[in-house]
Design an enzyme around this catalytic site. Structure first.
Site, mmCIF file in Angstrom:
data_model
loop_
_atom_site.group_PDB
_atom_site.id
_atom_site.type_symbol
_atom_site.label_atom_id
_atom_site.label_comp_id
_atom_site.label_asym_id
_atom_site.label_seq_id
_atom_site.Cartn_x
_atom_site.Cartn_y
_atom_site.Cartn_z
ATOM 1 N N HIS A 207 0.735 -1.307 -0.026
ATOM 2 C CA HIS A 207 0.119 -0.082 0.034
ATOM 3 C C HIS A 207 0.865 1.246 -0.085
ATOM 4 O O HIS A 207 0.163 2.391 -0.209
ATOM 5 C CB HIS A 207 -1.086 -0.042 1.321
ATOM 6 C CG HIS A 207 -0.255 0.263 2.529
ATOM 7 N ND1 HIS A 207 0.440 -0.362 3.148
ATOM 8 C CD2 HIS A 207 -0.409 1.684 3.082
ATOM 9 C CE1 HIS A 207 0.956 0.142 4.232
ATOM 10 N NE2 HIS A 207 0.649 1.404 4.394
HETATM 11 C C1 UD1 Z 1 -1.981 5.922 5.606
HETATM 12 C C2 UD1 Z 1 -0.400 6.247 6.277
HETATM 13 C C3 UD1 Z 1 0.457 5.387 6.332
HETATM 14 C C4 UD1 Z 1 -0.090 4.139 6.992
HETATM 15 C C5 UD1 Z 1 -1.313 3.935 6.103
HETATM 16 C C6 UD1 Z 1 -2.019 2.388 6.837
HETATM 17 C C7 UD1 Z 1 0.023 8.849 5.864
HETATM 18 C C8 UD1 Z 1 0.751 9.877 4.949
HETATM 19 N N1 UD1 Z 1 0.071 7.394 5.465
HETATM 20 O O1 UD1 Z 1 -1.526 5.611 4.264
HETATM 21 O O2 UD1 Z 1 1.719 5.611 7.011
HETATM 22 O O3 UD1 Z 1 0.805 3.176 6.955
HETATM 23 O O4 UD1 Z 1 -2.315 4.883 6.251
HETATM 24 O O5 UD1 Z 1 -3.065 2.112 6.251
HETATM 25 O O6 UD1 Z 1 -0.689 9.260 6.608
HETATM 26 N N2 UD1 Z 1 -8.595 5.216 1.257
HETATM 27 C C9 UD1 Z 1 -9.890 4.914 1.266
HETATM 28 N N3 UD1 Z 1 -10.654 4.381 2.337
HETATM 29 C C10 UD1 Z 1 -9.994 4.788 3.385
HETATM 30 C C11 UD1 Z 1 -8.597 5.460 3.336
HETATM 31 C C12 UD1 Z 1 -8.033 5.692 2.337
HETATM 32 O O7 UD1 Z 1 -10.405 4.341 -0.047
HETATM 33 O O8 UD1 Z 1 -10.740 4.602 4.522
HETATM 34 C C13 UD1 Z 1 -8.002 5.767 -0.252
HETATM 35 C C14 UD1 Z 1 -8.181 6.784 -0.725
HETATM 36 O O9 UD1 Z 1 -8.198 6.736 -2.127
HETATM 37 C C15 UD1 Z 1 -6.831 7.687 -0.194
HETATM 38 C C16 UD1 Z 1 -5.783 6.618 -0.323
HETATM 39 O O10 UD1 Z 1 -6.663 5.510 0.242
HETATM 40 O O11 UD1 Z 1 -6.519 8.885 -1.308
HETATM 41 C C17 UD1 Z 1 -4.712 6.988 0.615
HETATM 42 O O12 UD1 Z 1 -5.018 7.099 1.869
HETATM 43 P P1 UD1 Z 1 -4.266 7.997 2.843
HETATM 44 O O13 UD1 Z 1 -4.857 8.079 4.040
HETATM 45 O O14 UD1 Z 1 -3.687 9.262 2.113
HETATM 46 O O15 UD1 Z 1 -2.969 7.123 3.157
HETATM 47 P P2 UD1 Z 1 -2.810 5.681 3.288
HETATM 48 O O16 UD1 Z 1 -2.081 5.171 1.974
HETATM 49 O O17 UD1 Z 1 -3.935 4.873 3.632
#
Ligand code: UD1
Length: 361
Positions: A207
């Site tokens: 991820h």
């Molecule tokens: C975040 C953390 C990372 C951690 C990870 C665990 C940061 C910079 N990164 O990464 O350190 O290892 O969480 O999971 O804070 N999305 C959904 N549903 C959700 C959450 C996210 O669909 O409930 C999708 C969205 O398209 C979003 C993407 O995932 O744009 C990324 O989510 P984001 O919270 O930015 O970072 P993670 O990749 O989850």
């Protein structure tokens, strides 16, 4: 003592569970603020119910966005919350955008901030998590370090006076869950993706932005998993699914069976049932180590170098350089016979963290 915990993303909920229990046992007033960075039930709600964490007192509903937008939205939403709560400690966890926002909001209001899981470093300045860790450690008042290595990093940055070694709270929750599964005290969901739990399989997750956001890199990693000789259960984080979709990549191919993320009990059971783990997650590298499964990490570095000792964890940045046979052999190598020791503590880190907070209030 009044403590406000700020959490937002899945790995923080795992760490919140033992902290929440330890605050309750010690009779402290513990307020949980969820930023809403993770909002899917699979990444959030199931962790509260599955780990017996009380529902968040406040949910800021921030959701997704660019790093700046997400961090900024958290920051401005947190100001009035912390202003109203005025706790003795603001506790932030790990290395996400929610961690950094929580720290900044608190420090600017002159509220004492403690950082749980302080001092981890990848020394890779392209990782968003690395910016969040370094900035949080330098702004926080108390640094609760999980390992001696983390303590050394903090000392090298001149932060030793604010540092306390407490151990890793993930040991508390992981080993407790392992025992509950073995003693059948907890319900474990079936493995997704049509994987037969009785047959050998590799458990995989992917991820991190460095692995998902570049289409060529993601294609190469997806193909490497597909080429493995054992069935691969790929538990797909929403980021992986959305990036694969954007890049027009199919993840389900060859050996790969795609499944939805699992709740924590399911995840620990899936590691225990696997022959090997392939991941870029910090938490899963450590869970594999604690549960005695060989792990291959798809990165150039790890914040948990203790897992590399004795070959329990191996870093592979680019599987295609190894060639199919060596890659397959690396992933499916047998578990080492070397003793793992307790570099992450003895499962009492949450209690120790609460004691340090009490002493320094
Ligand atoms: C975040 C953390 C990372 C951690 C990870 C665990 C940061 C910079 N990164 O990464 O350190 O290892 O969480 O999971 O804070 N999305 C959904 N549903 C959700 C959450 C996210 O669909 O409930 C999708 C969205 O398209 C979003 C993407 O995932 O744009 C990324 O989510 P984001 O919270 O930015 O970072 P993670 O990749 O989850």
């Amino acid at each position: 003592m009044k403590v406000v915990s700020i959490v937002g993303a899945r790995p923080q909920l795992v760490k919140l569970a033992p902290m929440s229990a330890a605050f309750t046992t010690a009779g402290h007033d513990h307020v949980i603020v969820h930023t809403g960075q993770h909002y899917d039930a699979d990444l959030s709600d199931v962790f509260f119910s599955g780990l017996d964490i009380p529902d968040p007192d406040i949910n800021l509903g921030i959701g997704s966005g660019s790093h700046g937008a997400q961090t900024g939205a958290c920051l401005s939403a947190l100001d009035p919350v912390l202003q109203a709560q005025r706790p003795d400690w603001v506790l932030v966890y790990g290395d996400t955008n929610s961690t950094l926002a929580g720290t900044l909001s608190a420090v600017k209001m002159h509220l004492p901030v403690a950082h749980l899981e302080a001092g981890l470093r990848s020394f890779n300045r392209r990782m968003p998590e690395e910016h969040n860790r370094v900035l949080t450690d330098h702004a926080a008042d108390l640094l609760l370090a999980p390992t001696e290595e983390a303590v050394r990093h903090l000392a090298a940055e001149g932060l030793q006076e604010r540092t306390a070694l407490v151990g890793d709270v993930m040991v508390d929750v992981c080993l407790r869950m392992r025992d509950a599964i073995r003693e059948r005290r907890v319900a474990v969901p079936p493995l997704p993706g049509g994987i037969d739990a009785e047959e050998p399989y590799v458990l995989a997750t992917l991820h991190r932005a460095e692995n998902t956001d570049d289409p060529r890199r993601l294609e190469a990693l997806a193909q490497a998993l597909a080429d493995l000789p054992l069935p691969v259960l790929l538990l797909a984080h929403p980021r992986l699914l959305s990036r694969a979709d954007e890049h027009g990549l199919k993840l389900e191919r060859g050996a790969v069976h795609v499944g939805r993320p699992l709740p924590y009990a399911g995840m620990v059971a899936a590691v225990l049932g696997s022959t090997a783990v392939v991941t870029d997650s910090g938490g899963l590298q450590k869970e594999a180590y604690l549960l005695g499964r060989p792990c291959t990490t798809l990165r150039t570095e790890t914040e948990w170098p203790e897992t590399l000792t004795g070959g329990w964890n191996v870093l592979i940045d680019n599987p295609s350089i190894l060639g199919a046979t060596r890659w397959a052999r690396t992933v499916s190598r047998p578990a080492p016979t070397t003793h793992r020791g307790q570099p992450y503590g003895d499962g009492t880190a949450a209690r120790r963290a609460v004691e340090v907070l009490e002493q320094r209030v």
